[in-house]
Design a protein around this motif. Sequence first.
Motif, PDB file in Angstrom:
ATOM      1  N   UNK A 191       0.832  -1.211   0.000  1.00 23.33           N
ATOM      2  CA  UNK A 191       0.000   0.000   0.000  1.00 23.33           C
ATOM      3  C   UNK A 191       0.862   1.255   0.000  1.00 23.33           C
ATOM      4  N   UNK A 192       1.885   1.302   0.832  1.00 19.40           N
ATOM      5  CA  UNK A 192       2.743   2.491   0.882  1.00 19.40           C
ATOM      6  C   UNK A 192       3.449   2.714  -0.452  1.00 19.40           C
ATOM      7  N   UNK A 193       3.875   1.641  -1.106  1.00 20.03           N
ATOM      8  CA  UNK A 193       4.492   1.795  -2.425  1.00 20.03           C
ATOM      9  C   UNK A 193       3.493   2.366  -3.422  1.00 20.03           C
ATOM     10  N   UNK A 194       2.237   1.952  -3.321  1.00 22.15           N
ATOM     11  CA  UNK A 194       1.208   2.478  -4.219  1.00 22.15           C
ATOM     12  C   UNK A 194       0.960   3.968  -4.018  1.00 22.15           C
ATOM     13  N   UNK A 195       0.983   4.418  -2.756  1.00 20.42           N
ATOM     14  CA  UNK A 195       0.837   5.851  -2.484  1.00 20.42           C
ATOM     15  C   UNK A 195       2.038   6.631  -3.009  1.00 20.42           C
ATOM     16  N   UNK A 196       3.217   6.042  -2.887  1.00 16.26           N
ATOM     17  CA  UNK A 196       4.432   6.739  -3.334  1.00 16.26           C
ATOM     18  C   UNK A 196       4.494   6.867  -4.850  1.00 16.26           C
ATOM     19  N   UNK A 197       4.105   5.802  -5.567  1.00 14.63           N
ATOM     20  CA  UNK A 197       4.220   5.863  -7.027  1.00 14.63           C
ATOM     21  C   UNK A 197       2.963   6.386  -7.718  1.00 14.63           C
ATOM     22  N   UNK A 199      -0.004   5.032  -7.919  1.00 17.63           N
ATOM     23  CA  UNK A 199      -0.985   4.055  -8.393  1.00 17.63           C
ATOM     24  C   UNK A 199      -2.174   3.943  -7.442  1.00 17.63           C
ATOM     25  N   UNK A 200      -2.018   4.454  -6.219  1.00 18.72           N
ATOM     26  CA  UNK A 200      -3.125   4.570  -5.269  1.00 18.72           C
ATOM     27  C   UNK A 200      -3.308   6.046  -4.931  1.00 18.72           C
ATOM     28  N   UNK A 201      -4.532   6.576  -5.026  1.00 17.30           N
ATOM     29  CA  UNK A 201      -4.752   7.997  -4.740  1.00 17.30           C
ATOM     30  C   UNK A 201      -4.681   8.308  -3.249  1.00 17.30           C
ATOM     31  N   UNK A 202      -4.194   9.496  -2.928  1.00 23.89           N
ATOM     32  CA  UNK A 202      -4.160   9.966  -1.551  1.00 23.89           C
ATOM     33  C   UNK A 202      -5.525  10.558  -1.213  1.00 23.89           C
ATOM     34  N   UNK A 206      -9.997   8.281   7.913  1.00 22.25           N
ATOM     35  CA  UNK A 206     -10.231   8.263   9.353  1.00 22.25           C
ATOM     36  C   UNK A 206      -9.102   7.553  10.084  1.00 22.25           C
ATOM     37  N   UNK A 207      -8.629   6.455   9.522  1.00 23.26           N
ATOM     38  CA  UNK A 207      -7.471   5.698  10.004  1.00 23.26           C
ATOM     39  C   UNK A 207      -7.696   4.879  11.273  1.00 23.26           C
ATOM     40  N   UNK A 208      -8.910   4.838  11.784  1.00 19.26           N
ATOM     41  CA  UNK A 208      -9.201   3.987  12.949  1.00 19.26           C
ATOM     42  C   UNK A 208     -10.667   3.568  12.881  1.00 19.26           C
ATOM     43  N   UNK A 231      -7.180  10.450  14.717  1.00 21.61           N
ATOM     44  CA  UNK A 231      -6.230   9.975  13.701  1.00 21.61           C
ATOM     45  C   UNK A 231      -6.629  10.359  12.284  1.00 21.61           C
ATOM     46  N   UNK A 232      -7.520  11.320  12.125  1.00 22.95           N
ATOM     47  CA  UNK A 232      -7.893  11.699  10.768  1.00 22.95           C
ATOM     48  C   UNK A 232      -6.714  12.401  10.097  1.00 22.95           C
ATOM     49  N   UNK A 233      -6.301  11.850   8.959  1.00 20.54           N
ATOM     50  CA  UNK A 233      -5.109  12.298   8.248  1.00 20.54           C
ATOM     51  C   UNK A 233      -5.235  11.929   6.774  1.00 20.54           C
ATOM     52  N   UNK A 234      -4.381  12.467   5.930  1.00 19.75           N
ATOM     53  CA  UNK A 234      -4.321  11.963   4.553  1.00 19.75           C
ATOM     54  C   UNK A 234      -3.764  10.539   4.546  1.00 19.75           C
ATOM     55  N   UNK A 235      -4.290   9.705   3.657  1.00 22.57           N
ATOM     56  CA  UNK A 235      -3.819   8.320   3.578  1.00 22.57           C
ATOM     57  C   UNK A 235      -4.524   7.594   2.447  1.00 22.57           C
ATOM     58  N   UNK A 236      -4.580   6.290   2.534  1.00 24.89           N
ATOM     59  CA  UNK A 236      -5.259   5.469   1.536  1.00 24.89           C
ATOM     60  C   UNK A 236      -6.599   4.999   2.071  1.00 24.89           C
TER      61      UNK A 236
END
Length: 371
Positions: A191-197, A199-202, A206-208, A231-236
């Motif tokens: 997942x982290x690789x997808x956010x970096x490249x 291929x997964x949108x940011x 909510x994250x919890x 824990x609300x933040x930008x993420x996948x």
Amino acid sequence: MSSVDTALALVASRFRLEGEVQSITPYGDGHINVTYLISTTKRRYILQRMNTDVFPDTKSLMRNIELVTAFLKARGKETLDIIRSDDGGTYIDNETGAWRVYAFIEHTISYNLVPNASVFRDAGAAFGDFQNELALFDASQLTETIAHFHDTPHRFLDFKAAVEKDELGRAASCRSEIDFYDAHADVYPVIMDGLKDGSLPLRVTHNDTKLNNILMDATTHKARAVIDLDTIMPGSMLFDFGDSIRFGASTALEDERDLDKVHFSTELFRAYAEGFVGQLRQSITEREAQLLPLSARMMTLECGMRFLADYLSGDTYFATDYPEHNLVRCRTQIKLVQEMEASEAPMNAIVEAVMASGPTSTAEHGEGGAR
């Protein structure tokens, strides 16, 4: 007010409460913050002492919550209502800690276990709708409240450090659990690789997304408000989906000692996917949909290794009731991952079917969506 703890009464007096305080009692079963229920002659409130070890930047944490709740209120959504302090702030700091107060959302219930598929489908719709609403929110305004929160490769490094340090000499008693997480190292970066490249949108996430972070109407059992916004933040979006499945598609509580009671339910997975994807159908990408089943395993792996790392480090993060509590939690997560791995084919088939279907209707299932 003579029966109210003096220190708590002094904290409560610093907030703009309606009525005279009658009682302040412990409330809920959260792992991180300490929560109390305030009852006054007028209404009820939630009082929390925030965990400043976990969330050291209290100002930014409360600013995030203030921004998001104001945005949701402006869009007509029911959400947390911050009660101002006597000086107009969103929290207070004193010698006993950092404190905040929310209005108590009456006539609601929450679940630690999913009672039926309809409720879980509605929970999926609630978190999907939550993300939809916040798609219009400028995520650059938010501060990262916990660095690397769902960065699974980083969590694995923390886990390895805890194993290496073995502060309390506990590693020898849980070698098979340690080996389990080592054996899954190849999937942690996906997942982290997808956010970096890209291929997964940011997205704003909510994250919890545990089931008990949704308040359901006590009569209709429909979702009313998403809570616990620390824990609300930008993420996948995969973080939110996966953590919901980890918690909600289990047949037992996450600290169930009897592993024979712990199972992964593909039917609950289906129900949640129907609700969640039904709300995000217009924006979910093909790659996100493809990784929905993996995200369930990933978040379960991540949570389990966090429980185990905390156990090895002396239980400094998660609240525990007995010495092996975090190890018990870790073992339930391992059992769920094992059953998810055995269910990979049906999980993939469920996602394919949900993606191929039209929008989920409330009439079809007899349950409304989030409001």
